[in-house]
Design an enzyme around this catalytic site. Sequence first.
Site, short mmCIF file in Angstrom:
data_model
loop_
_atom_site.label_atom_id
_atom_site.label_comp_id
_atom_site.label_asym_id
_atom_site.label_seq_id
_atom_site.Cartn_x
_atom_site.Cartn_y
_atom_site.Cartn_z
N SER A 1 0.72 -1.20 -0.40
CA SER A 1 0.37 0.03 -0.12
C SER A 1 1.30 1.19 0.04
O SER A 1 1.85 0.93 0.04
CB SER A 1 -0.64 0.02 1.51
OG SER A 1 -1.48 1.16 1.46
N TYR B 1 -3.42 -0.94 10.84
CA TYR B 1 -3.14 -1.97 8.52
C TYR B 1 -1.81 -0.82 8.24
O TYR B 1 -1.54 -1.47 7.72
CB TYR B 1 -4.31 -0.13 8.29
CG TYR B 1 -4.17 -0.67 6.64
CD1 TYR B 1 -3.32 0.88 5.67
CD2 TYR B 1 -4.77 -1.65 5.97
CE1 TYR B 1 -3.57 0.08 4.48
CE2 TYR B 1 -5.18 -1.37 4.10
CZ TYR B 1 -4.34 -0.77 3.59
OH TYR B 1 -3.77 -1.28 2.31
C1 GCO Z 1 -7.46 4.63 3.76
C2 GCO Z 1 -7.13 3.70 2.70
C3 GCO Z 1 -5.59 3.45 2.18
C4 GCO Z 1 -5.91 2.97 1.08
C5 GCO Z 1 -4.56 1.71 0.47
C6 GCO Z 1 -3.85 3.47 -0.24
O1 GCO Z 1 -7.76 4.63 5.20
O2 GCO Z 1 -6.35 6.14 3.61
O3 GCO Z 1 -7.84 2.55 3.18
O4 GCO Z 1 -5.48 2.74 3.28
O5 GCO Z 1 -6.73 1.45 1.51
O6 GCO Z 1 -3.91 1.33 1.21
O7 GCO Z 1 -2.65 2.63 -0.59
#
Ligand code: GCO
Length: 254
Positions: free
Chosen positions: A145, A158
């Site tokens: 990501s 995340y």
């Molecule tokens: C967020 C998004 C991001 C995207 C992606 C970007 O909440 O900022 O979900 O995390 O999904 O990963 O690269």
Amino acid sequence: MTIFDLSGKSALITGSSGGLGFAMARGLAQAGAQVILHGRNQDKLHEAHSALSSEGFNVLKISFDITDEAAIEKALGDLKGDGVYVDILVNNAGMQLRKPMIELTRNEWDTVINTNLSSAFLLGRNVARQMMERGQGGKMINIGSLMSSVARPTVGAYTAAKGGVRLLTQSMAAEWAEHGIQSNAIGPGYMITEMTQPLVDDPDFNGWITGRTPSRRWGTPEDLVGTVVYLASPASNYVNGQIIYVDGGMLAVL
Ligand code: GCO
């Protein structure tokens, strides 16, 4: 036969009954691979399987918990029992949880880390063992990501997981390259998917993304196809431990 030809190869793409995973699976099938769709929702998985079969592609489907070691072992064993070996693994399945870290519970943290990071290790390790037993090498493609490099508020778990995915990929390269396994990652930017729909629907966030991205648009799942086919093919046989950001230039500019 081009250096992007995947005929004779089998590709397992986790979380591929929709979104980024389905688009990448379809692209790998178009390049000649037998694709193995994966998902937890049986209806969506069945729909995805029918969609690709109706286009004449060689497609299988399988369902297992990517955070469960025994389920992974059984799934790969079942495929092997059917004479199917994974030549290309795309660790795509993931989840998002948007919440300030001071409010995050230990259980929420663990769930995000297990789903987005530990799963790539567990499945990658077991598939690599199979690849080494067969001695035919293979391809590991981990979906990272922007958060593999940068952070934003409310997505701490995340981000930690996706940061881990980048260095897990480099570790895979460090240990498995000599066995003919190329391990690389893709860093999708802001793509319009089920996971980002709440952000797309937020006019402020949506405006920020289109203004902040040099390409002045959100990405689509199809924008990943070229990169995944490249990383799955002989064209990338001397590429290892890299992450390719497909983000419209977002990370490249201030
Ligand atoms: C967020 C998004 C991001 C995207 C992606 C970007 O909440 O900022 O979900 O995390 O999904 O990963 O690269």
